[in-house]
Design an enzyme around this catalytic site. Structure first.
Site, PDB file in Angstrom:
ATOM      1  N   GLU A  71      78.960  15.836 -33.662  1.00 21.09           N
ATOM      2  CA  GLU A  71      78.925  17.296 -33.810  1.00 21.09           C
ATOM      3  C   GLU A  71      79.964  18.016 -32.949  1.00 21.09           C
ATOM      4  O   GLU A  71      80.415  17.501 -31.919  1.00 21.09           O
ATOM      5  CB  GLU A  71      77.530  17.823 -33.461  1.00 21.09           C
ATOM      6  N   LYS A  80      66.953  18.434 -24.463  1.00 21.02           N
ATOM      7  CA  LYS A  80      67.594  18.818 -23.210  1.00 21.02           C
ATOM      8  C   LYS A  80      66.571  19.154 -22.142  1.00 21.02           C
ATOM      9  O   LYS A  80      65.598  19.856 -22.405  1.00 21.02           O
ATOM     10  CB  LYS A  80      68.514  20.012 -23.448  1.00 21.02           C
TER      11      LYS A  80
HETATM   12  N1  PSU Z   1      73.791  17.703 -26.899  1.00 19.39           N
HETATM   13  C1  PSU Z   1      74.539  17.821 -25.751  1.00 19.39           C
HETATM   14  N2  PSU Z   1      75.138  19.019 -25.511  1.00 19.39           N
HETATM   15  C2  PSU Z   1      75.030  20.099 -26.375  1.00 19.39           C
HETATM   16  C3  PSU Z   1      74.238  19.961 -27.570  1.00 19.39           C
HETATM   17  C4  PSU Z   1      73.652  18.732 -27.780  1.00 19.39           C
HETATM   18  O1  PSU Z   1      74.648  16.868 -24.976  1.00 19.39           O
HETATM   19  O2  PSU Z   1      75.592  21.155 -26.092  1.00 19.39           O
HETATM   20  C5  PSU Z   1      74.091  21.169 -28.526  1.00 19.39           C
HETATM   21  C6  PSU Z   1      73.622  20.751 -29.925  1.00 19.39           C
HETATM   22  O3  PSU Z   1      74.576  21.219 -30.837  1.00 19.39           O
HETATM   23  C7  PSU Z   1      72.295  21.452 -30.134  1.00 19.39           C
HETATM   24  C8  PSU Z   1      72.487  22.690 -29.324  1.00 19.39           C
HETATM   25  O4  PSU Z   1      72.034  21.716 -31.485  1.00 19.39           O
HETATM   26  O5  PSU Z   1      73.108  22.160 -28.123  1.00 19.39           O
HETATM   27  C9  PSU Z   1      71.174  23.438 -29.074  1.00 19.39           C
HETATM   28  O6  PSU Z   1      71.426  24.809 -28.957  1.00 19.39           O
HETATM   29  P1  PSU Z   1      70.217  25.883 -29.011  1.00 19.39           P
HETATM   30  O7  PSU Z   1      69.345  25.525 -27.850  1.00 19.39           O
HETATM   31  O8  PSU Z   1      70.866  27.236 -28.877  1.00 19.39           O
HETATM   32  O9  PSU Z   1      69.550  25.704 -30.339  1.00 19.39           O
END
Ligand code: PSU
Ligand code: MN
Length: 289
Positions: free
Chosen positions: A15, A149
C-alpha cells in the site's frame, strides 16, 4: 471502475499510505524497493497500489511512486472518498481499505501492511473507527498485518472484527498482536504454525466467502518495543497530536510521526522491521495460492 492492472499470478499488494504517510518521505522510496525485493525472493510478484492522476493503479512503476512522493500533498483514500479522487484525477495514497478494494478489483488475493486501522482509544469525545474494518466485510483479500496499531484500542478493535464476522488467524501466535508489541490481551480465532497449512486455509476461506481475512503476524522479537517505554512515547505523542489539533484521518499519521520523533527513530525501525516480516509472510502465502 477502470484500473491499471499490472498484477499477475501470485501477486502481493503493497500500500501507498504506509509509504507516503507512515514513514518519513526520505525513506519511502528505499522501503518500497526493499519490500518489492522481499516479495520477489519468495517467488511472488509485488504490486504497489495507489491512485496516480486519478488512475487506480495496481503495480505502480518507480516513476509513478516518485510522482506521489514529490507531490506537495497526497490525500489518504478510504473506501468513502476514493471515488472523489478518481473523478478529480488527483493522486491518492491507498489505505488498507482502498488497497483491499483495488487489489480485489485486480484479482489480487494477498496484501501486506504494517498494522490495520481500527477503534481509536480517543481524542476528545470523538468516535473514530477506521474504514479498514468494514473493508474486510466487502473484499476477499488476505491481509498480513502485525495486528492493529498500538496507538488504538487494541482489544476493542479485536471485538469489532469479531462483530463484523471477520476471521482473525495468528501465524505462530495465540495472541492478537499490537503492532510494536507482539502480544495483547486479545486472542485469535485460530493459530497456524505452518505456511502451507495457512495457505490452504486462506485459499479455502477466500473461495468460500466474499470477506477478507486478517492474518496476524507478530512483530519479530528483535524489533519489539518495551511496553513501558512504548507507553511513555505514546502519551507524549498523543499530547503532541492534540496540541496540533490533528483529527480524523490526520490523527494516525500525526501520532505515528510524533512517536518516531520522541523515540529517536526506535518506533520507525520497529515499524519497518514488522512490515518486512509481514511482507515475507505475504510472499510465502501468495507463492502458495
Ligand atoms: N501500517 C503501517 N503504517 C501505516 C498504515 C499501516 O505500518 O501508516 C496505514 C494504513 O494505510 C491504514 C492506515 O489503513 O494507516 C489507518 O489509518 P486510519 O487510522 O486513519 O484509518
Ligand atoms: Mn478515522
Amino acid at each position: 471502475m477502470q484500473i491499471v492492472n499490472r498484477s499477475r499470478k501470485n501477486s502481493v499488494a503493497l500500500e501507498t499510505t504506509l509509504l507516503i504517510h507512515g514513514v518519513p518521505s526520505n525513506s519511502s522510496r528505499s522501503l518500497a524497493h526493499e519490500l518489492a525485493g522481499i516479495v520477489d525472493a519468495q517467488g511472488a510478484h509485488p504490486v504497489l497500489v495507489g491512485v496516480v492522476d486519478g488512475k487506480p493503479t495496481i503495480g505502480m512503476t518507480d516513476d509513478e511512486l516518485d510522482a506521489l512522493i514529490d507531490a506537495p500533498s497526497v490525500p489518504k483514500a478510504n473506501t468513502g472518498n476514493l471515488g472523489v479522487y478518481l473523478k478529480r484525477k488527483s493522486h491518492a495514497a491507498t489505505t488498507v481499505s482502498t488497497t483491499m478494494e483495488l487489489a480485489h478489483a485486480a484479482g489480487v488475493r494477498v496484501f501486506a501492511t504494517g498494522g490495520l486501522g481500527g477503534v481509536h482509544s480517543g481524542y476528545g469525545e470523538n468516535w473514530d473507527v477506521s474504514a479498514d474494518l468494514m473493508a474486510f466485510t466487502q473484499f476477499p483479500v488476505a491481509v498480513v498485518t502485525s495486528g492493529v496499531k498500538s496507538i488504538l484500542d487494541v482489544v476493542s478493535t479485536r471485538e469489532a472484527l469479531e462483530t463484523l464476522g471477520i476471521p482473525v488467524v495468528g501465524f505462530r501466535t495465540d495472541s492478537f498482536p499490537a503492532f510494536y508489541l507482539p502480544e495483547s490481551a486479545a486472542g485469535v480465532d485460530a493459530r497456524f504454525d505452518d505456511a502451507d497449512e495457512l495457505a490452504d486455509y486462506v485459499r479455502f476461506e477466500l473461495a468460500r466467502t466474499s470477506r477478507g481475512i486478517v492474518v496476524a503476524n507478530p512483530i519479530p522479537q528483535e524489533h519489539a518495543l518495551d511496553p513501558v517505554q512504548w507507553d511513555e512515547w505514546l502519551t507524549l505523542a498523543k499530547d503532541r497530536a492534540e496540541q496540533e489539533h490533528a483529527r480524523g484521518r490526520a490523527w494516525t499519521p500525526a501520532v505515528l510521526g510524533a512517536v518516531h520523533e520522541f523515540s529517536g527513530g526506535a518506533t520507525l525501525r520497529a515499524n519497518i522491521g514488522l512490515v518486512k516480516s509481514n511482507t515475507t509472510l505475504a510472499g510465502m502465502l501468495a507463492a502458495r495460492l
